[in-house]
Enzyme design. Structure first.
Site, PDB file in Angstrom:
ATOM      1  N   SER A  53      12.593  10.568   6.573  1.00 62.49           N
ATOM      2  CA  SER A  53      11.594  11.606   6.800  1.00 62.49           C
ATOM      3  C   SER A  53      12.279  12.854   7.327  1.00 62.49           C
ATOM      4  CB  SER A  53      10.552  11.129   7.813  1.00 62.49           C
ATOM      5  OG  SER A  53       9.736  12.198   8.262  1.00 62.49           O
ATOM      6  N   ILE A  62       3.141   4.504  -0.490  1.00 61.96           N
ATOM      7  CA  ILE A  62       4.294   4.830  -1.329  1.00 61.96           C
ATOM      8  C   ILE A  62       4.919   3.571  -1.926  1.00 61.96           C
ATOM      9  CG2 ILE A  62       6.639   5.774  -1.290  1.00 61.96           C
ATOM     10  CD1 ILE A  62       5.647   7.696   0.909  1.00 61.96           C
ATOM     11  N   TYR A  93       9.632   7.524  16.923  1.00 59.72           N
ATOM     12  CA  TYR A  93       9.512   7.590  15.464  1.00 59.72           C
ATOM     13  C   TYR A  93      10.588   8.512  14.882  1.00 59.72           C
ATOM     14  CZ  TYR A  93       7.666   8.672  10.844  1.00 59.72           C
ATOM     15  OH  TYR A  93       7.537   8.846   9.478  1.00 59.72           O
ATOM     16  N   LYS A  95      13.762   7.660  12.261  1.00 61.32           N
ATOM     17  CA  LYS A  95      13.977   8.354  10.988  1.00 61.32           C
ATOM     18  C   LYS A  95      15.390   8.953  10.916  1.00 61.32           C
ATOM     19  CE  LYS A  95      11.300   6.650   9.447  1.00 61.32           C
ATOM     20  NZ  LYS A  95      11.092   5.948   8.145  1.00 61.32           N
ATOM     21  N   SER A 120       0.845  -1.191   0.000  1.00 57.12           N
ATOM     22  CA  SER A 120       0.000   0.000   0.000  1.00 57.12           C
ATOM     23  C   SER A 120       0.881   1.242   0.000  1.00 57.12           C
ATOM     24  CB  SER A 120      -0.925   0.011   1.224  1.00 57.12           C
ATOM     25  OG  SER A 120      -0.168   0.093   2.423  1.00 57.12           O
TER      26      SER A 120
END
Length: 270
Positions: free
Chosen positions: A128, A6, A155, A159, A4
């Site tokens: 990100s 990207i 998170y 990244k 799903s």
């Protein structure tokens, strides 16, 4: 992470270019459905699903073993899967750190010799701009941070690990024709936001639909790093949809990148 968002959008475009594409996905139902849809839309039968759950290091090793046995060629590895939820994996690490970094690190290491033998080859790590808030402490890798916003911090830390992983991998692979790129795809409306706190969703969901990129738009930067000619001198760099950019200071800290690499090897027993 190809079932799903990207990952699926990037897989579809690669299949349209005639590539043989392996969708490494946690859910067999979603993975088989995505592979079937991509084969149909791309007119390419060389698209298949293989099970991979990054929250299980046992699953990562099983996937790598099966892949190396069945697939003689590997020219492009896109480490795309990611989660923003909190929690702990069966291996005892924080969920975001393992899924977003440690599982990808192990997978890349297990497939690295095949990438070298098929060179020129590339590794693309979906990072990100959230790495700007990352704070990695080598002595505490894999443990969730404390505090009210610990899940968000976890998170961001993962990244930052993505950006540093690409940087150190490029350094170590100089002269092998294996190159690596970290890419921020933009703010994309994907299922990543399903883990947002309940109080935030009424605000975040409308903003995401109105202002964020859709998955196919977000995949463009990933595909550029995967397929654009002449990027080899920029191995290890951080990219956005606008091309190469300078990451935040922690993302260009070579000592931290080396410490993360060594710490990741230690946690994985490599």
């Amino acid at each position: 992470g190809g079932s799903s968002g990207i990952g699926a959008a990037a897989a579809l475009e690669l299949a349209r270019c005639g590539a043989r594409v392996i969708l490494a996905t946690r859910s067999a139902r979603r993975g088989e459905a995505a592979a079937s849809r991509i084969r149909r839309e791309a007119g390419n039968n060389e698209v298949r699903f293989m099970h991979l759950d990054l929250a299980s290091l046992r699953s990562v090793r099983a996937f790598a073993s099966t892949f190396l046995r069945q697939e003689p060629q590997l020219h492009l590895l896109i480490n795309n899967a990611g989660v923003s939820a909190g929690g702990t994996t069966e291996d005892g690490f924080s969920l975001p750190f393992q899924v977003n970094h440690l599982g990808h690190f192990l997978l890349t290491q297990l497939l690295l010799e095949r990438l070298r033998s098929c060179a020129p080859s590339r590794v693309v790590i979906v990072a990100s701009s959230a790495h700007c808030a990352g704070r990695l402490h080598p002595q505490a890798l894999g443990r969730p941070p404390s505090g009210l916003f610990s899940t968000f911090q976890d998170y961001c830390d993962s990244k930052l690990a993505n950006v540093l992983h690409a940087r150190e991998l490029a350094t170590r692979e100089q002269g092998t024709q294996v190159t690596c790129y970290a890419v921020h795809p933009g703010f994309v409306n994907t299922s990543l936001f399903r883990h947002a706190p309940l109080w935030l969703k009424p605000l975040l969901v409308p903003v995401a639909w109105l202002l964020f990129l859709d998955a196919s738009e977000g995949a463009r930067a990933v595909l550029d790093c995967a397929t654009q000619d002449g990027l080899e001198p920029l191995s290890g760099r951080y990219f956005t949809e606008c091309g190469p950019r300078v990451p935040w200071p922690a993302g260009r800290d070579d000592r931290l990148a080396r410490a993360l690499w060594e710490g990741s090897e230690r946690l994985l027993g490599l």
